[in-house]
Design a protein around this motif. Structure first.
Motif, PDB file in Angstrom:
ATOM      1  N   LEU A 212     -15.574  39.416 -16.629  1.00 38.08           N
ATOM      2  CA  LEU A 212     -15.486  38.171 -17.397  1.00 38.08           C
ATOM      3  C   LEU A 212     -16.432  37.113 -16.838  1.00 38.08           C
ATOM      4  O   LEU A 212     -17.124  36.425 -17.587  1.00 38.08           O
ATOM      5  CB  LEU A 212     -14.057  37.641 -17.393  1.00 38.08           C
ATOM      6  N   ALA A 213     -16.451  37.003 -15.502  1.00 37.96           N
ATOM      7  CA  ALA A 213     -17.329  36.009 -14.876  1.00 37.96           C
ATOM      8  C   ALA A 213     -18.793  36.330 -15.159  1.00 37.96           C
ATOM      9  O   ALA A 213     -19.613  35.426 -15.404  1.00 37.96           O
ATOM     10  CB  ALA A 213     -17.072  35.953 -13.373  1.00 37.96           C
ATOM     11  N   ALA A 214     -19.148  37.606 -15.143  1.00 33.68           N
ATOM     12  CA  ALA A 214     -20.524  37.996 -15.454  1.00 33.68           C
ATOM     13  C   ALA A 214     -20.874  37.647 -16.901  1.00 33.68           C
ATOM     14  O   ALA A 214     -21.989  37.187 -17.193  1.00 33.68           O
ATOM     15  CB  ALA A 214     -20.702  39.491 -15.208  1.00 33.68           C
ATOM     16  N   ILE A 215     -19.919  37.845 -17.810  1.00 35.91           N
ATOM     17  CA  ILE A 215     -20.140  37.487 -19.221  1.00 35.91           C
ATOM     18  C   ILE A 215     -20.374  35.984 -19.358  1.00 35.91           C
ATOM     19  O   ILE A 215     -21.269  35.540 -20.098  1.00 35.91           O
ATOM     20  CB  ILE A 215     -18.945  37.936 -20.080  1.00 35.91           C
TER      21      ILE A 215
ATOM     22  N   TYR B 134      -8.652  32.887 -11.529  1.00 36.79           N
ATOM     23  CA  TYR B 134      -8.495  33.588 -12.803  1.00 36.79           C
ATOM     24  C   TYR B 134      -8.597  32.609 -13.974  1.00 36.79           C
ATOM     25  O   TYR B 134      -9.280  32.874 -14.977  1.00 36.79           O
ATOM     26  CB  TYR B 134      -7.140  34.298 -12.863  1.00 36.79           C
ATOM     27  N   THR B 135      -7.898  31.486 -13.850  1.00 35.21           N
ATOM     28  CA  THR B 135      -7.875  30.501 -14.933  1.00 35.21           C
ATOM     29  C   THR B 135      -9.272  29.954 -15.211  1.00 35.21           C
ATOM     30  O   THR B 135      -9.699  29.835 -16.370  1.00 35.21           O
ATOM     31  CB  THR B 135      -6.929  29.343 -14.587  1.00 35.21           C
ATOM     32  N   LEU B 136     -10.004  29.622 -14.135  1.00 28.62           N
ATOM     33  CA  LEU B 136     -11.351  29.079 -14.297  1.00 28.62           C
ATOM     34  C   LEU B 136     -12.264  30.069 -15.008  1.00 28.62           C
ATOM     35  O   LEU B 136     -13.008  29.711 -15.922  1.00 28.62           O
ATOM     36  CB  LEU B 136     -11.934  28.704 -12.932  1.00 28.62           C
ATOM     37  N   ILE B 137     -12.177  31.330 -14.610  1.00 28.82           N
ATOM     38  CA  ILE B 137     -13.033  32.347 -15.220  1.00 28.82           C
ATOM     39  C   ILE B 137     -12.703  32.507 -16.696  1.00 28.82           C
ATOM     40  O   ILE B 137     -13.593  32.601 -17.546  1.00 28.82           O
ATOM     41  CB  ILE B 137     -12.881  33.687 -14.480  1.00 28.82           C
ATOM     42  N   VAL B 138     -11.417  32.552 -17.022  1.00 27.35           N
ATOM     43  CA  VAL B 138     -11.016  32.695 -18.425  1.00 27.35           C
ATOM     44  C   VAL B 138     -11.503  31.500 -19.245  1.00 27.35           C
ATOM     45  O   VAL B 138     -12.034  31.670 -20.356  1.00 27.35           O
ATOM     46  CB  VAL B 138      -9.488  32.847 -18.537  1.00 27.35           C
ATOM     47  N   VAL B 139     -11.352  30.284 -18.702  1.00 27.70           N
ATOM     48  CA  VAL B 139     -11.798  29.088 -19.421  1.00 27.70           C
ATOM     49  C   VAL B 139     -13.303  29.131 -19.660  1.00 27.70           C
ATOM     50  O   VAL B 139     -13.780  28.849 -20.776  1.00 27.70           O
ATOM     51  CB  VAL B 139     -11.408  27.814 -18.639  1.00 27.70           C
TER      52      VAL B 139
END
Length: 420
Positions: A98-101, A33-38
């Motif tokens: 989020l990851a796709a974005i 989750y953290t990696l994707i948000v960053v």
């Protein structure tokens, strides 16, 4: 959902997580989750450069690891989409989106960078951007030579000789001056780049100069020392296989400031080297994201980069623009513009927060108005030092644009195709 409706990839993911202890599974998911948000915030910073911190962080991360960010983001998006199909929970589908974005945003950034490169005849090898390790070189490891001293401390050159070969003519000379805000860096900086230029037939000489410090401003020391190094090159390049009749200067950031000022002052006859000798003719100058206006660097309003700019300029000049206006004028490259300046290539990053691109646009306009031979290629989404990661799109862009410019201006080893 029946067992028959679960795909092999999804079943494998369930098995992997199912075998983990609950606490490890939670850590794994939290890291994901953290990696994707960053990564998503980093992409947002590219498109919203005014965002504090993120506006700088995004271009820096994507410049260094853009291709890997695309791959990791696509993998994460797929993983969380499959997890959503199994759990029908809100968090996995949100993370998948989020990851796709992050992936799509990074693709847009890199596509624009590649397009800008190709528009100027630079071809980007995407496979090379995935390789983060070192590469082999045909040129020799650098040799260290003392060219002068300062208060008893030796000043050295790092010399990179091109590969030896039968029938080789004398090599053109590329003198490199490192950056680091005039107070950091060494003559060994950017060794992969120096060896790359040597591989392409150049005798490359990287210059050490006295760094500024809290107790010793070097605004009137660094440029004369670079001039002294050039005197040494004039006297010694021939025995190293170099031809100073075909000599160019290269430097980025503060090093870009030094090579521009030195080259322009040599042309104007106003440079006074710190040691006797004969200065060479400068055939071309290349300066990625150079310091062009010390006053505007000091007055940079950016909340993150601004304090660093003020620290660097104060340390280099000994004080503020209000206290030492003449010193700031002397170290600003615009002061030395003339109608006989050597052919110059400026390579600013359009997302540079330390040295904003409008400064470069203004400088180029002034140089052209004065009759100077100057070119500029602006790099989309490029933060300061956008070429630091060897093999990245920015790194390939600077290397190849530099080589093409040198060859167009008669500082050329051979007409061989450019390697990535």
């Amino acid at each position: 959902m029946t067992a028959q409706s679960i795909s092999p990839v999804e079943r494998k993911g369930q098995t992997l997580l199912g075998k983990m202890p609950v606490w490890i599974k939670r850590i794994f998911l939290f890291i994901g989750y953290t990696l994707i948000v960053v990564l998503t915030l980093a992409v947002a910073g590219c498109f919203l450069p005014a965002l504090p911190v993120l506006g700088s962080l995004g271009p820096i991360l994507i410049s260094a690891f853009g291709s890997w960010i695309i791959i990791l983001s696509l993998a994460a998006s797929t993983f969380y989409f499959l997890r959503w199909r199994r759990l029908r929970a809100a968090v996995p589908v949100f993370m998948s989106m989020l990851a796709a974005i992050a992936a799509i945003g990074t693709v847009i950034v890199e596509a624009q960078q590649i397009a800008a490169a190709r528009a100027h005849g630079v071809n980007i090898d995407l496979a090379r951007t995935l390789w983060l390790g070192s590469v082999s070189h045909a040129s020799a490891l650098p040799v260290s030579v003392q060219y002068a001293s300062d208060r008893g401390r030796p000043l050295k050159l790092a010399i990179y000789q091109p590969p030896a070969g039968p029938g080789k003519s004398r090599a053109p000379v590329l003198v490199y001056v490192h950056g680091g805000g005039w107070g950091g860096g060494t003559q060994h900086d950017k060794q992969p780049d120096m060896r790359w230029y040597a591989d392409h037939g150049y005798l490359v000489i990287s210059v050490q100069y006295t760094l500024s410090s809290q107790g010793r401003p070097t605004w009137d020391v660094a440029e004369p020392q670079v001039g002294c190094a050039l005197n040494w090159v004039t006297a010694n390049a021939s025995r190293l296989g170099g031809d100073t009749g075909h000599l160019a200067l290269l430097g980025e950031s503060a090093g870009g400031n030094l090579v521009l000022n030195v080259a322009y002052r040599i042309t104007a006859g106003s440079l006074r080297p710190s040691c006797p000798g004969q200065l060479p003719r400068i055939r071309a100058v290349v300066a990625p994201y150079p310091v062009l206006d010390a006053v505007r660097m000091y007055n940079n309003p950016d909340p993150v980069a601004g304090p660093f700019g003020r620290q660097m300029t104060v340390r280099y000049t000994g004080g503020t623009p209000a206290r030492y206006p003449n010193r700031y004028a002397e170290v600003s490259s615009g002061t030395h513009i003339g109608d006989r300046t050597p052919p110059t290539l400026i390579l600013p990053g359009l997302a540079d927060h330390l040295l904003p691109a409008p400064i470069a646009f203004d400088f180029v306009a002034r140089a052209r108005a004065a009759g100077g031979d100057i070119e500029m290629i602006a790099y989309p989404f490029g933060e300061h030092s956008f070429d630091q990661m060897s093999g990245s799109i920015g790194n390939q862009f600077v290397r190849q644009a530099t080589l093409k410019f040198l060859r167009r201006n008669g500082v050329s080893a051979d007409p061989e195709p450019i390697a990535h």
